[in-house]
Design a protein around this motif. Sequence first.
Motif, PDB file in Angstrom:
ATOM      1  N   ASP A  86       0.851  -0.849   0.532  1.00 38.79           N
ATOM      2  CA  ASP A  86      -0.436   0.525   0.172  1.00 38.79           C
ATOM      3  C   ASP A  86       0.610   1.042   0.308  1.00 38.79           C
ATOM      4  OD1 ASP A  86      -2.349   1.270   0.181  1.00 38.79           O
ATOM      5  OD2 ASP A  86      -2.335   1.224   1.792  1.00 38.79           O
ATOM      6  N   PHE A  87       1.882   1.119  -0.666  1.00 34.18           N
ATOM      7  CA  PHE A  87       2.903   2.312  -0.736  1.00 34.18           C
ATOM      8  C   PHE A  87       2.287   2.926  -2.087  1.00 34.18           C
ATOM      9  CE2 PHE A  87       5.399   0.197   2.332  1.00 34.18           C
ATOM     10  CZ  PHE A  87       6.356   1.042   2.465  1.00 34.18           C
ATOM     11  N   LEU A  88       2.981   4.469  -2.221  1.00 35.26           N
ATOM     12  CA  LEU A  88       2.135   5.214  -3.156  1.00 35.26           C
ATOM     13  C   LEU A  88       3.820   5.560  -3.984  1.00 35.26           C
ATOM     14  CD1 LEU A  88      -0.237   7.754  -1.993  1.00 35.26           C
ATOM     15  CD2 LEU A  88      -0.791   6.157  -3.593  1.00 35.26           C
ATOM     16  N   GLU A  89       3.319   5.309  -5.545  1.00 38.14           N
ATOM     17  CA  GLU A  89       4.456   5.658  -5.722  1.00 38.14           C
ATOM     18  C   GLU A  89       4.805   7.119  -6.419  1.00 38.14           C
ATOM     19  OE1 GLU A  89       5.773   3.433  -9.536  1.00 38.14           O
ATOM     20  OE2 GLU A  89       7.686   4.214 -10.356  1.00 38.14           O
ATOM     21  N   ILE A  90       6.122   7.907  -5.944  1.00 35.55           N
ATOM     22  CA  ILE A  90       5.768   9.384  -6.228  1.00 35.55           C
ATOM     23  C   ILE A  90       6.795   9.759  -7.348  1.00 35.55           C
ATOM     24  CG2 ILE A  90       4.870   9.907  -3.858  1.00 35.55           C
ATOM     25  CD1 ILE A  90       7.896  10.846  -3.105  1.00 35.55           C
ATOM     26  N   ASN A  91       7.279  11.019  -7.998  1.00 35.17           N
ATOM     27  CA  ASN A  91       8.538  11.212  -8.556  1.00 35.17           C
ATOM     28  C   ASN A  91       8.911  12.640  -8.150  1.00 35.17           C
ATOM     29  OD1 ASN A  91       7.719   9.485 -10.704  1.00 35.17           O
ATOM     30  ND2 ASN A  91       5.793   9.978 -11.175  1.00 35.17           N
ATOM     31  N   THR A  92       9.724  12.773  -7.623  1.00 40.23           N
ATOM     32  CA  THR A  92      10.360  14.026  -7.097  1.00 40.23           C
ATOM     33  C   THR A  92      11.311  14.537  -8.195  1.00 40.23           C
ATOM     34  OG1 THR A  92      12.479  12.949  -5.777  1.00 40.23           O
ATOM     35  CG2 THR A  92      10.145  13.151  -4.950  1.00 40.23           C
ATOM     36  N   PRO A  93      11.569  15.905  -7.798  1.00 35.97           N
ATOM     37  CA  PRO A  93      11.991  16.608  -9.265  1.00 35.97           C
ATOM     38  C   PRO A  93      13.713  16.151  -8.566  1.00 35.97           C
ATOM     39  CG  PRO A  93      12.203  18.163  -7.324  1.00 35.97           C
ATOM     40  CD  PRO A  93      11.132  16.424  -6.854  1.00 35.97           C
ATOM     41  N   LYS A  94      14.644  16.547  -9.706  1.00 36.90           N
ATOM     42  CA  LYS A  94      16.179  15.959 -10.484  1.00 36.90           C
ATOM     43  C   LYS A  94      16.750  17.841 -10.406  1.00 36.90           C
ATOM     44  CE  LYS A  94      14.270  11.625  -9.317  1.00 36.90           C
ATOM     45  NZ  LYS A  94      14.227  12.078  -7.867  1.00 36.90           N
ATOM     46  N   LEU A  95      16.156  18.483 -10.757  1.00 36.67           N
ATOM     47  CA  LEU A  95      16.852  19.834 -10.812  1.00 36.67           C
ATOM     48  C   LEU A  95      16.141  20.149  -9.708  1.00 36.67           C
ATOM     49  CD1 LEU A  95      15.302  20.584 -14.248  1.00 36.67           C
ATOM     50  CD2 LEU A  95      17.673  20.236 -13.995  1.00 36.67           C
TER      51      LEU A  95
END
Length: 439
Positions: A162-171
């Motif tokens: 039950d984890f959420l996949e996230i995308n954080t900034p690389k810049l």
Amino acid sequence: MTRLSSEWRRTHYTKDVDESLTDEEITVMGWVHEIRDLGGIIFVLIRDRNGMIQLTAPSKEIDPELLEKIRKLRKESVIGLKGKVQESGKAPNGVEIIPSEIKIFSLANQPLPMDPTEKVKAEIDTRLDSRFIDLRKPSISAIFKIKSKMLHTVRTFFEEEDFLEINTPKLVASATEGGTELFPITYFEKEAFLGQSPQLYKQMMMSAGFDKVYEIAQIFRAEEHDTLRHLNEAISIDMEASFMDDVDVMKILNDLVQKVIINVKQDCKEELKTLEMDLEIPEGHFDIVTYDDAVDIVNSKDVPMEWGEDLSRAAEKALGKVMDGYYFLTEWPTEIKPFYVMPNEKNPVKSHAFDLMYKDLEISSGAMRVHQHDLLREKIAEKGLNPDAFGGYLKAFEYGMPPHAGWGLGADRFNMTLTGLKNIRETVLFPRDRRRLTP
RNA sequence: GCCCUGGUGGUGUAGGGGCUAUCAUGUGGGCCUGUCGAGCCCGCGACUCGGGUUCAAAUCCCGGCCAGGGCGCCA
């Protein structure tokens, strides 16, 4: 002439061609692996991503135009082959294809920059310069099939938990986080950097109430290291979870590593065999070694180490000789861990930080985090960093931050433990190291 | 960034002051109807760059570049 017209579609992969298809007309697509022209009969081995099949052309029995096309072939050219399946005890897989039509999609130049049949070994530098051919070798593509299985298992595991996949900034804007060197880039009229870790962002997601998050993404470090286990661009598997402590997330890491090994062992039998890798499924909980014990073990192996120091390479090796397989290193000195690591309440000299080791290789590190704003601000200053530079991050701790813990797992290093490879460059398609930026 | 080692055909190597620079693989051509690391015959293809020592340098010396390994660095 070389367009894929509708008649030219693959009907079978080479590994699926067997006696049951005898006398059937099939179409395979692939690379010319070997050509053996015996005059009266020509054999051509055609390779695709899972295997090979033999084309057999008795010169007197086939169309002269087709024969001429076959004689024109060169190794590693890409062709389509239509023909009839024939059972034969003399063929490599017990079956062969008698050609009726051949389409040459692209003729390969000769000589090749390296030998894809592995008769003559090539050095890693040569191989990486011609990586597209290197990857045609089954022993090399096996590494990436295992990596794919590993990443797929990680996603499935977190999904089930039950984890959420996230995308954080690389810049990122700040170079003031301290620690590793960052790659500076131009961001319009400002200076920016490539992200070294999703750490601060995944913590902010705890304040956002996402509760359990994970991310699989690139991290960038501008260190001039030159070893078999460092890259300047790597894949990190990161997780963070609220209302958990270090012990809780260690359990998650333990379960995940086991799950990956089980799946790889079960679904990548051929690949492991090609790599001559005998994967053992670790039973139960990984061993736990406290930092205190580690210092004693290292010293007992005649590698001098003071309490409070980070492990030198010699210390890691000494420890790796005593501890086999995967094990946790816990209760690290607070001093040598980052500012966001939670100190032990009773003895603040020690912390709630841990590493996951495989023999002498660190593959993950994690901790329970500091969630109290004032303490965090204090600890940033203690590390000689300017808390005001962490404004956006610290703000998330001022308006309701749950206690939380998490870890980062080096995907490429983890892959090394699954494939038995000694050089991390082998586990990355196009590695970026101190000197290599191409291809 | 430091230390060690190395750089010879497309690839992998032998040689280590003076012979036509070794071998394998490859590659071009030829022979061969069951190859499967095919075989046989003929051909092709190389001394990292710059400087120095020497009658003579691929070989010795210095420097550069590149690579391999070890270490350091790696909140």
